[in-house]
Design a protein around this motif. Structure first.
Motif, PDB file in Angstrom:
ATOM      1  N   THR A   1       0.684  -1.176   0.041  1.00 47.60           N
ATOM      2  CA  THR A   1      -0.049  -0.153   0.130  1.00 47.60           C
ATOM      3  C   THR A   1       0.681   1.464   0.063  1.00 47.60           C
ATOM      4  N   ASP A   2       2.068   1.232   0.455  1.00 49.10           N
ATOM      5  CA  ASP A   2       2.877   2.389   0.657  1.00 49.10           C
ATOM      6  C   ASP A   2       3.260   2.765  -0.788  1.00 49.10           C
TER       7      ASP A   2
ATOM      8  N   ALA B   1       0.512   3.893  -3.070  1.00 50.30           N
ATOM      9  CA  ALA B   1       0.486   5.569  -2.480  1.00 50.30           C
ATOM     10  C   ALA B   1       1.426   6.441  -3.140  1.00 50.30           C
TER      11      ALA B   1
ATOM     12  N   ARG C   1       1.083   7.085  -6.803  1.00 49.96           N
ATOM     13  CA  ARG C   1       0.003   7.974  -6.962  1.00 49.96           C
ATOM     14  C   ARG C   1       0.446   9.353  -6.743  1.00 49.96           C
ATOM     15  N   ARG C   2       1.284   9.583  -5.725  1.00 50.03           N
ATOM     16  CA  ARG C   2       1.853  10.820  -5.569  1.00 50.03           C
ATOM     17  C   ARG C   2       2.900  11.399  -6.546  1.00 50.03           C
TER      18      ARG C   2
ATOM     19  N   GLN D   1       3.123  15.905   1.577  1.00 51.92           N
ATOM     20  CA  GLN D   1       2.513  14.797   2.001  1.00 51.92           C
ATOM     21  C   GLN D   1       3.819  13.877   2.175  1.00 51.92           C
ATOM     22  N   GLU D   2       4.611  14.048   1.760  1.00 49.40           N
ATOM     23  CA  GLU D   2       5.954  13.438   1.811  1.00 49.40           C
ATOM     24  C   GLU D   2       6.884  14.016   2.958  1.00 49.40           C
TER      25      GLU D   2
END
Length: 154
Positions: free
Chosen positions: A74-75, A78, A81-82, A118-119
């Motif tokens: 999942t990481d 995600a 996507r970013r 977000q990071e």
């Protein structure tokens, strides 16, 4: 040092200190050792380093490699996507600047900053330079000068 664990441990320390270029170099040194098999976690750290250094295409390749090892990570999904979002915002920014659509450029720039936030990181220098470019286009010369001076000093 020959042991790849040395490089991996030092890379992790560099990451905690926000030294992404040094961390990436150590990850690459570790992966060059024949005794080091890449894991999805290591590949994700490499991808983050590359993204935070402004190299989204190589970052995407690292995420792809991580997903080939662990397709349901999942990481990794995600982060992919970013990275794709950053690429889209970069293209939108460039297209808006070429057309002279400064509001659209500012919107793409700010959206890019959100992805980097977000990071838990600031944007790479090239992206931060867009902020100065936008301020100049808006006629805010003094603010642009301060922004550039701040980036040079930090």
């Amino acid at each position: 040092p020959i042991d790849p664990q040395y490089y991996l441990a030092r890379a992790s320390a560099y990451l905690k200190d926000g030294q992404h270029a040094a961390a990436l170099q150590d990850f690459e040194s570790a992966s060059a050792k024949s005794t080091c098999a890449p894991t999805a976690a290591i590949l994700l750290q490499v991808a983050r380093c590359r993204l935070l250094l402004g190299s989204s295409s190589p970052a995407l390749l690292s995420v792809h490699d991580a997903l080939s090892l662990d397709p349901s990570n999942t990481d990794a999904l995600a982060l992919r996507r970013r990275i794709q979002d950053v690429d889209a915002h970069m293209r939108a920014y460039s297209a808006a600047v070429v057309r002279g659509h400064w509001r659209a450029a500012r919107s793409a720039y700010e959206a890019c900053l959100v992805v980097y936030a977000q990071e838990d990181s600031g944007a790479p220098l090239a992206v931060r330079g867009w902020g100065a470019e936008l301020l100049v286009a808006e006629g805010a010369w003094e603010d642009a000068s301060k922004l550039v001076e701040y980036d040079v000093l930090t």
